[in-house]
Write a protein that holds these residues in place. Structure first.
Motif, PDB file in Angstrom:
ATOM      1  N   GLN A   1      -1.634  -4.856   4.803  1.00 11.43           N
ATOM      2  CA  GLN A   1      -0.181  -4.524   4.782  1.00 11.43           C
ATOM      3  C   GLN A   1       0.692  -5.459   4.940  1.00 11.43           C
ATOM      4  O   GLN A   1       1.682  -5.843   4.412  1.00 11.43           O
ATOM      5  CB  GLN A   1      -0.034  -3.486   5.969  1.00 11.43           C
TER       6      GLN A   1
ATOM      7  N   GLU B   1       3.439  -7.267   2.254  1.00  9.51           N
ATOM      8  CA  GLU B   1       4.761  -7.664   2.373  1.00  9.51           C
ATOM      9  C   GLU B   1       4.977  -8.927   2.044  1.00  9.51           C
ATOM     10  O   GLU B   1       5.900  -9.335   1.673  1.00  9.51           O
ATOM     11  CB  GLU B   1       5.004  -7.573   4.060  1.00  9.51           C
TER      12      GLU B   1
ATOM     13  N   ASP C   1      -0.397  -3.229  -5.377  1.00  2.03           N
ATOM     14  CA  ASP C   1       0.658  -3.732  -4.485  1.00  2.03           C
ATOM     15  C   ASP C   1       0.780  -5.289  -4.312  1.00  2.03           C
ATOM     16  O   ASP C   1       1.285  -5.723  -3.249  1.00  2.03           O
ATOM     17  CB  ASP C   1       0.573  -3.074  -2.975  1.00  2.03           C
TER      18      ASP C   1
ATOM     19  N   GLU D   1      -7.001   2.466   3.729  1.00  2.00           N
ATOM     20  CA  GLU D   1      -6.645   3.158   5.009  1.00  2.00           C
ATOM     21  C   GLU D   1      -7.552   3.913   5.615  1.00  2.00           C
ATOM     22  O   GLU D   1      -8.169   4.850   4.877  1.00  2.00           O
ATOM     23  CB  GLU D   1      -5.386   3.877   4.694  1.00  2.00           C
TER      24      GLU D   1
ATOM     25  N   GLU E   1      -1.448  -7.228  -3.400  1.00  3.65           N
ATOM     26  CA  GLU E   1      -2.055  -7.595  -2.418  1.00  3.65           C
ATOM     27  C   GLU E   1      -3.230  -8.880  -2.292  1.00  3.65           C
ATOM     28  O   GLU E   1      -3.385  -9.571  -1.367  1.00  3.65           O
ATOM     29  CB  GLU E   1      -2.886  -6.596  -1.848  1.00  3.65           C
TER      30      GLU E   1
END
Length: 530
Positions: free
Chosen positions: A147, A151, A407, A516, A409
């Motif tokens: 996460q 971000e 995302d 997750e 990542e």
């Protein structure tokens, strides 16, 4: 006891965590219990035939699929179900039943072999739960790191996109500046070019005049040397004394040849000697110019090697004594005196070269040159800045074009490299670039593949990287590398191997693939059979 009472008792037992065994034939899993009802005939699971229930597990194979003997070794194609309460259930071939080897951790496969087996299911289950718990913790921590990576990637992408936008605006201004400086440069170079051309033209004219004067002086000197009787004329006989003028180089200058040089005249005065001088000046040797002696060839036998001072040869410079230093100083002084000797015959050549050298530019021309050079420098600096800005924009746009995951990542891996050192090699993985291998104790690097694509399964292609078109193997294909990604708190290459010739496999852990974790806690195997 009523059925209701039995169900209540069973439910209470399950709620207390007590394992309750549901009665069924040996070797039958709970999911197939309804096929084995004790008060009904048994139908083979393949539907081939129906037999009395007392022939189930009677150590004789009646069904072709072996389903009537789930708890014996009678059927070669049968299978035995290990309940393994507290651990994971499993199937084993029926041939392993009562073979003296404990295959099921609950020992149910050796019920009649006499083998001494210990039920290890609880211990195995405990160890597995510890491993799963540790993996769950890693997954949880890895997902939190993921996460953060997402971000940071989102923020970094926005910053890079904003930077590209700003650089595009600055690029337009810089392009305008380059064009303006180009105009300034071209404007400054035009008067510089004209001034240089004027300077060069004047110098060429000056050199031509100097050469003409020198040629006239040589001609006058030659006329004076050839006019032996000083009567003001150069005759055929006077010119015939200079054998070097022989046109056919046969060693003899005949009267006819001389008349040819003199244009058919018997004699010429100073006014008509100019045409004769044109014919002879390239070969004429002035009487005042000494002839250079021919080089004396030394026979090969007489060539001697330079004498070497054996006393000084084996010793380093640091061991030279002070006396030797003084002698060398004296020698140096001697050579300095030699340098003050009269100039050699090459001095006139040097002076002639100096005379041929173009004089410096006048102040006005020099000012134009300096102004044009400054304009060139300014233009080249701005053009270089524009090229560098183009490179930066291109590199950022290239980075933004990569598929860094759903995302983004995997963005943090870009421009990074990770190494693994084995006993023989150092493996280097640079994600989205290349994989290489280098000998641990020196040697050239081998390319094991450049970035190709994501090559994982359909449900998640981001679990496998493919690097292709590496260095070719001897009489084989080009090297390639498959990189398998697994969840981990750290980004590290954990192992490398070569399953097939020139095809490498690399294991790589990263938090970017951590999923997750489920919020609800479950048994590792879903449930325990009763």
């Amino acid at each position: 006891m009523t059925c209701l009472h039995l169900l209540v008792t069973l439910g209470f037992a399950v709620s207390l965590g007590t394992t309750v065994e549901v009665q069924r034939p040996r070797g039958v899993p709970l999911t197939k219990k309804h096929f084995y009802e004790e008060n009904k005939p048994f139908t083979c699971l393949d539907g081939s035939r129906t037999i009395p229930f007392d022939r189930v597990n009677d150590d004789y194979c009646d069904c072709k699929d072996g389903s009537d003997e789930p708890g014996t070794a009678a059927c070669p194609n049968g299978s035995f179900h290990c309940t393994n309460a507290g651990y994971r259930p499993m199937f084993i071939p029926s041939s392993r039943i009562n073979d003296g080897i404990c295959d099921c951790c609950d020992t149910t496969d050796e019920y009649n072999s006499g083998a001494i087996c210990e039920n290890t299911c609880k211990e195995l289950g405990r160890k597995e739960r510890e491993v799963l718990q540790k993996m769950a913790e890693i997954t949880k921590e890895g997902f939190l790191l993921k996460q953060q990576l997402i971000e940071e990637a989102k923020k970094g992408r926005e910053e890079k996109q904003g930077k590209v936008t700003d650089m595009q605006e600055n690029k337009k201004q810089l392009e305008e500046k380059v064009e303006a400086l180009r105009t300034v440069k071209e404007t400054a170079e035009q008067p510089e070019k004209e001034a240089k051309e004027r300077h060069l033209k004047a110098w060429e004219e000056q050199k031509a005049a100097i050469r003409l004067e020198k040629d006239k002086a040589k001609m006058a000197e030659a006329f004076s040397e050839l006019d032996d009787n000083a009567d003001g004329f150069v005759s055929v006989s006077e010119l015939q004394s200079h054998v070097e003028l022989d046109p056919d180089a046969d060693g003899t200058l005949t009267e006819t040849e001389v008349q040819g040089l003199m244009g058919g005249a018997a004699q010429v005065d100073t006014s008509t000697f100019e045409s004769v001088w044109t014919n002879i000046k390239d070969k004429y040797h002035s009487e005042s110019q000494p002839e250079e002696p021919a080089p004396v060839e030394t026979p090969p036998d007489e060539v001697k090697e330079p004498v070497v001072d054996n006393d000084s040869e084996p010793y380093p410079e640091d061991d030279i004594s002070e006396e030797d230093d003084e002698e060398e100083d004296d020698e140096d002084d001697y050579h300095e005196d030699d340098d003050k000797a009269p100039p050699t015959v090459k001095t006139p050549e040097k002076s002639q070269e100096d005379e041929e050298a173009m004089p410096p530019y006048d102040p006005d021309t020099q000012a134009l040159i300096e102004a044009a050079q400054k304009a060139r420098d300014d233009f080249e600096d701005s053009e270089k800045a524009l090229r560098e800005m183009d490179d930066q924009i291109r590199n950022i746009e290239k980075e933004l074009s990569f598929d860094f995951g759903p995302d983004a990542e995997f963005t943090y891996m870009y421009s990074q490299c990770y190494e693994l050192t084995t006993s023989e090699y150092v493996y280097r993985l640079c994600p989205f670039n290349r994989v290489s291998q280098k000998p641990k104790y020196g040697g050239s690097e081998t390319n094991l593949g450049t970035w190709g694509s994501w090559s994982g399964p359909e449900n998640n292609k981001y679990l496998v990287m493919k690097y292709e078109h590496g260095t070719g193997c001897w009489q084989g294909p080009n090297r390639s590398t498959t990189v398998k990604l697994t969840c981990g708190k750290e980004t590290v290459v954990t192992s490398t191997s070569e399953p097939s010739r020139c095809e490498y496999l690399m294991e790589f852990t990263t938090p970017a693939v951590c999923q997750e974790p489920n919020n609800t806690e479950r048994s590792p195997h879903g449930h325990e059979e009763l």
